[in-house]
Enzyme design. Structure first.
Site, PDB file in Angstrom:
ATOM      1  N   GLU A   1     -12.099  -3.106   4.430  1.00 13.59           N
ATOM      2  CA  GLU A   1     -11.223  -3.921   5.284  1.00 13.59           C
ATOM      3  C   GLU A   1     -11.736  -3.860   6.718  1.00 13.59           C
ATOM      4  O   GLU A   1     -11.159  -3.216   7.571  1.00 13.59           O
ATOM      5  CB  GLU A   1      -9.788  -3.374   5.237  1.00 13.59           C
ATOM      6  CG  GLU A   1      -9.163  -3.399   3.881  1.00 13.59           C
ATOM      7  CD  GLU A   1      -8.683  -4.782   3.487  1.00 13.59           C
ATOM      8  OE1 GLU A   1      -7.662  -5.217   4.007  1.00 13.59           O
ATOM      9  OE2 GLU A   1      -9.358  -5.428   2.668  1.00 13.59           O
TER      10      GLU A   1
ATOM     11  N   GLN B   1       0.860  -1.193   0.000  1.00 10.38           N
ATOM     12  CA  GLN B   1       0.000   0.000   0.000  1.00 10.38           C
ATOM     13  C   GLN B   1       0.891   1.236   0.000  1.00 10.38           C
ATOM     14  O   GLN B   1       1.664   1.439   0.942  1.00 10.38           O
ATOM     15  CB  GLN B   1      -0.878  -0.038   1.250  1.00 10.38           C
ATOM     16  CG  GLN B   1      -1.791   1.144   1.418  1.00 10.38           C
ATOM     17  CD  GLN B   1      -2.401   1.190   2.814  1.00 10.38           C
ATOM     18  OE1 GLN B   1      -2.382   0.185   3.530  1.00 10.38           O
ATOM     19  NE2 GLN B   1      -2.912   2.322   3.205  1.00 10.38           N
TER      20      GLN B   1
ATOM     21  N   SER C   1      -4.838   7.432  14.131  1.00 11.40           N
ATOM     22  CA  SER C   1      -4.144   7.506  15.425  1.00 11.40           C
ATOM     23  C   SER C   1      -5.133   7.831  16.550  1.00 11.40           C
ATOM     24  O   SER C   1      -6.257   8.282  16.298  1.00 11.40           O
ATOM     25  CB  SER C   1      -3.055   8.581  15.377  1.00 11.40           C
ATOM     26  OG  SER C   1      -3.655   9.859  15.389  1.00 11.40           O
ATOM     27  N   ASN C   2      -4.684   7.613  17.785  1.00  8.01           N
ATOM     28  CA  ASN C   2      -5.559   7.897  18.933  1.00  8.01           C
ATOM     29  C   ASN C   2      -6.080   9.334  18.906  1.00  8.01           C
ATOM     30  O   ASN C   2      -7.254   9.585  19.168  1.00  8.01           O
ATOM     31  CB  ASN C   2      -4.784   7.668  20.241  1.00  8.01           C
ATOM     32  CG  ASN C   2      -4.717   6.194  20.596  1.00  8.01           C
ATOM     33  OD1 ASN C   2      -5.088   5.340  19.790  1.00  8.01           O
ATOM     34  ND2 ASN C   2      -4.247   5.886  21.795  1.00  8.01           N
TER      35      ASN C   2
ATOM     36  N   SER D   1       0.897   6.629   2.468  1.00 10.03           N
ATOM     37  CA  SER D   1       1.489   7.618   3.386  1.00 10.03           C
ATOM     38  C   SER D   1       2.769   8.219   2.830  1.00 10.03           C
ATOM     39  O   SER D   1       3.541   7.546   2.146  1.00 10.03           O
ATOM     40  CB  SER D   1       1.821   6.961   4.725  1.00 10.03           C
ATOM     41  OG  SER D   1       0.702   6.323   5.249  1.00 10.03           O
TER      42      SER D   1
END
Ligand SMILES: Cc1cc2nc3c(=O)[nH]c(=O)nc-3n(C[C@H](O)[C@H](O)[C@H](O)COP(=O)(O)OP(=O)(O)OC[C@H]3O[C@@H](n4cnc5c(N)ncnc54)[C@H](O)[C@@H]3O)c2cc1C
Length: 393
Positions: A243, A125, A373-374, A128
């Site tokens: 997914e 993939q 992310s958190n 990013s």
């Protein structure tokens, strides 16, 4: 048509895994093969899983899908694989397959889907970038049309297993003059094209799962574009959304780690007895058990709502946050229970459970980042569920 029987399907998956699960090293999370031999073993195992219909069953029948496939199957499969700690198919082939099936041409499907199924092609993939992770739409890698090709320049990072991949699911900017989401296109990139350089990174776990990928004037055939030009954002969002089966498997992992932690507390000797004789240790374990139980119930409710099409905005961020934080806390306690032995590296024979907890803890950081992310999850909760002011980005 015969009714879907979840129990008999589960028994079939379990029996197959009991008999055939390969003796590949289990590493927590999404990891890459460490050497050529492991790569060959992972490919062979992944091919078998597609042949069994445990993966790719939801594909069109002409590409090997099962027309009688039931949507519960993928949850059962991911659950059983997590239980057995068996490796799942390596690479991003499943992610790419959703993009190809939903947006690709018949020619692309005819070429790439059989090669994903046979594991002739392993995919990575390529989304990013160094300055475009959470804010993915800010990506700067460009693809400029030049006759029959697009010329690609730029850099990707955190590309899992790119070093050993044959194909890349690439996002690149094709129009810099529109709002950022509207100028991105998706490509099926042949990783052997001239101008692509892949550099493995070594992470704090000691393994090389991630890579940097550099593009210098890579000439990509225009026929490799997936979907329409500048429709890449919609394609990527759609394939990431597909997914979804991993949620249940994560809760199975929590349960397994809790059981292993209790076992570790029983085995760990201290000067005044076993760790489990210490009331503060027992209280900590009981508190973890309560949190695991809550996470399990939440995950079940989330999956049921998804199946019924009644998902809530809170579902994804709450499940993701509770898993990532609890997974971290359990792993940290596993290291702490070992005392000084907790400082030994993964694989050291003197480390408890061969350093499993050290690997769990180092990798637990990744779970607080991947899939949102958190902090991004907290933003989602604040904005969409609580109606708080929007994040500046
Ligand atoms: C296990 C794993 C596998 C991965 N595999 C792949 C892969 O195969 N291919 C691929 O393309 N990518 C992959 N990634 C990358 C992943 O998608 C990115 O790491 C992720 O999008 C976050 O981007 P970043 O690392 O650049 O961090 P950044 O987005 O730079 O974030 C850095 C820090 O800032 C915080 N932050 C960012 N934005 C905000 C905000 N608006 N408000 C508050 N805080 C914020 C983040 O929470 C984080 O703590 C993988 C990541 C992991 C962990």
């Amino acid at each position: 048509m015969a009714e879907f029987n979840a129990d008999s399907f589960r028994s079939r998956v379990r029996a197959f895994l009991d008999e055939n699960a390969p003796d590949l090293p289990f590493r927590t999370g999404t990891r890459a093969p460490e050497n050529d031999e492991e790569d060959a073993q992972f490919r062979a195992w992944s091919r078998d899983l597609y042949a069994q219909g445990f993966y790719g069953a939801d594909w069109p029948q002409q590409y090997g899908g099962n027309p009688h496939h039931h949507s519960d199957e993928e949850f059962i499969v991911s659950d059983e694989f997590a239980r057995k700690r068996a490796p799942t198919p390596v690479g991003a082939g499943s992610l790419a397959s959703h993009a190809l099936i939903n947006f690709g041409t018949p020619e692309q499907c005819g070429i790439y889907l059989p090669a994903i199924r046979s594991y002739e092609h392993v995919w990575c993939q390529l989304f990013s970038e160094p300055d475009a992770g959470s804010d993915l739409a800010s990506m700067r890698t460009t693809a400029v049309r030049d006759g029959d090709v697009y010329v690609v320049n730029g850099q990707k990072v955190w590309s899992t297993n790119a070093y050993r991949s044959d194909m890349g699911y690439l996002l690149a900017r094709t129009d810099p003059n529109v709002v950022k989401q509207a100028g991105i296109s998706a490509f099926a990139l042949d990783m052997s094209l001239p101008g692509i350089e892949t550099r493995p990174l070594r992470e704090m776990t000691g393994t090389s799962d991630f890579n940097e990928v550099f593009f210098s004037d890579v000439r990509v055939p225009a026929s490799a574009m997936i979907g329409a030009e500048n429709d890449g954002w919609r394609i990527a969002t759609d394939s990431l959304g597909a997914e979804r089966a991993g949620v249940g498997a994560l809760v199975v992992r929590l349960r397994q780690n809790l059981d292993a932690l209790i076992d570790l507390a029983r085995r760990s000797q201290r000067s005044n007895g076993r760790a489990s004789d210490d009331p503060t240790v027992r209280q900590t374990l009981a508190a973890f058990a309560a949190r695991v139980q809550i996470a399990t119930l939440m995950s079940q409710a989330t999956m049921e709502r998804r199946q019924r099409g009644t998902s809530r905005v809170m579902d994804v961020p709450v499940s993701k946050l509770s898993f990532a934080n609890l997974n971290w806390d359990i792993a940290e306690y596993g290291v702490m229970l070992q005392g000084m032995r907790g400082t030994l590296a993964h694989g050291e024979s003197e480390a408890a459970d061969h350093g499993r907890w050290q690997d769990e803890l180092l990798y637990a950081k990744a779970y607080t980042i991947s899939g949102g992310s958190n902090q991004v999850m907290q933003n989602m909760l604040g904005e969409r569920a609580l109606g708080l002011p929007r994040d500046g980005k």
